[in-house]
Scaffold this motif. Sequence first.
Motif, PDB file in Angstrom:
ATOM      1  N   ALA A  11      -8.665  11.561  11.038  1.00  0.00           N
ATOM      2  CA  ALA A  11      -8.750  10.193  11.559  1.00  0.00           C
ATOM      3  C   ALA A  11      -8.537   9.179  10.441  1.00  0.00           C
ATOM      4  O   ALA A  11      -7.812   8.187  10.611  1.00  0.00           O
ATOM      5  N   GLU A  12      -9.143   9.434   9.280  1.00  0.00           N
ATOM      6  CA  GLU A  12      -8.968   8.512   8.156  1.00  0.00           C
ATOM      7  C   GLU A  12      -7.530   8.566   7.638  1.00  0.00           C
ATOM      8  O   GLU A  12      -6.953   7.534   7.289  1.00  0.00           O
ATOM      9  N   LYS A  61       0.852  -1.186   0.000  1.00  0.00           N
ATOM     10  CA  LYS A  61       0.000   0.000   0.000  1.00  0.00           C
ATOM     11  C   LYS A  61       0.890   1.239   0.000  1.00  0.00           C
ATOM     12  O   LYS A  61       1.756   1.385   0.859  1.00  0.00           O
ATOM     13  N   SER A 101     -12.511  13.522   3.300  1.00  0.00           N
ATOM     14  CA  SER A 101     -11.900  12.679   4.313  1.00  0.00           C
ATOM     15  C   SER A 101     -11.620  13.493   5.575  1.00  0.00           C
ATOM     16  O   SER A 101     -11.932  14.678   5.648  1.00  0.00           O
ATOM     17  N   ALA A 104      -1.091   4.374   9.092  1.00  0.00           N
ATOM     18  CA  ALA A 104      -0.795   3.159   9.856  1.00  0.00           C
ATOM     19  C   ALA A 104      -0.852   1.905   8.994  1.00  0.00           C
ATOM     20  O   ALA A 104      -0.090   0.958   9.208  1.00  0.00           O
ATOM     21  N   GLU A 105      -1.730   1.890   8.000  1.00  0.00           N
ATOM     22  CA  GLU A 105      -1.917   0.706   7.158  1.00  0.00           C
ATOM     23  C   GLU A 105      -0.990   0.653   5.946  1.00  0.00           C
ATOM     24  O   GLU A 105      -0.899  -0.379   5.282  1.00  0.00           O
ATOM     25  N   SER A 106      -0.330   1.761   5.640  1.00  0.00           N
ATOM     26  CA  SER A 106       0.474   1.841   4.417  1.00  0.00           C
ATOM     27  C   SER A 106       1.859   1.248   4.603  1.00  0.00           C
ATOM     28  O   SER A 106       2.464   1.357   5.661  1.00  0.00           O
ATOM     29  N   CYS A 165      -3.050   5.344  -2.737  1.00  0.00           N
ATOM     30  CA  CYS A 165      -3.989   6.327  -2.200  1.00  0.00           C
ATOM     31  C   CYS A 165      -3.306   7.688  -2.241  1.00  0.00           C
ATOM     32  O   CYS A 165      -2.155   7.830  -1.826  1.00  0.00           O
ATOM     33  N   LYS A 169      -8.486  11.051  -1.745  1.00  0.00           N
ATOM     34  CA  LYS A 169      -9.134  11.611  -0.560  1.00  0.00           C
ATOM     35  C   LYS A 169      -8.759  13.087  -0.420  1.00  0.00           C
ATOM     36  O   LYS A 169      -7.620  13.480  -0.670  1.00  0.00           O
ATOM     37  N   THR A 179      -4.806   9.219   9.384  1.00  0.00           N
ATOM     38  CA  THR A 179      -3.929   8.486  10.304  1.00  0.00           C
ATOM     39  C   THR A 179      -4.111   6.973  10.138  1.00  0.00           C
ATOM     40  O   THR A 179      -3.148   6.218  10.256  1.00  0.00           O
ATOM     41  N   GLN A 180      -5.320   6.542   9.822  1.00  0.00           N
ATOM     42  CA  GLN A 180      -5.542   5.118   9.554  1.00  0.00           C
ATOM     43  C   GLN A 180      -4.795   4.691   8.294  1.00  0.00           C
ATOM     44  O   GLN A 180      -4.147   3.645   8.272  1.00  0.00           O
ATOM     45  N   PHE A 181      -4.866   5.526   7.224  1.00  0.00           N
ATOM     46  CA  PHE A 181      -4.130   5.223   5.998  1.00  0.00           C
ATOM     47  C   PHE A 181      -2.631   5.136   6.269  1.00  0.00           C
ATOM     48  O   PHE A 181      -1.947   4.258   5.753  1.00  0.00           O
TER      49      PHE A 181
END
Length: 117
Positions: A102-103, A2, A99, A109-111, A37, A76, A105-107
């Motif tokens: 919060a979204e 990602k 966006s 963490a997941e990237s 993204c 986003k 920071t989620q991206f």
Amino acid sequence: MKLLIIINDAPYGTEKAYNALRIANQTNKDFPETEVCIFLMADAVGCAIANQNTPNGYYNIERMLKLSLNKGTTLKLCGSCMDARGFKIDNMLDGAELSTMAELTQFIAESTQVLTF
């Protein structure tokens, strides 16, 4: 994998948005399995304005974003950045989504990789 690309600069004036989108589009071409993204913040939310008309021979950020979207990129836009500039989602490219922090920071963490421009 990602890949998250965060753009902060205006669409024109510097080449940061241009270069970020070159990387996004090259990634989509060379590594189609990679989830890309693009998150637009600050003045970069202007990159997603629809119906941009640039002079002949000059790059067009709207066209570059459309190419990315057509290849499956998620786009986003920071909602508070949009509000601060008086932009409405209705004036933005099809496929652009509002966006939040919060979204984002989620991206992050997941990237696998995060690039900022």
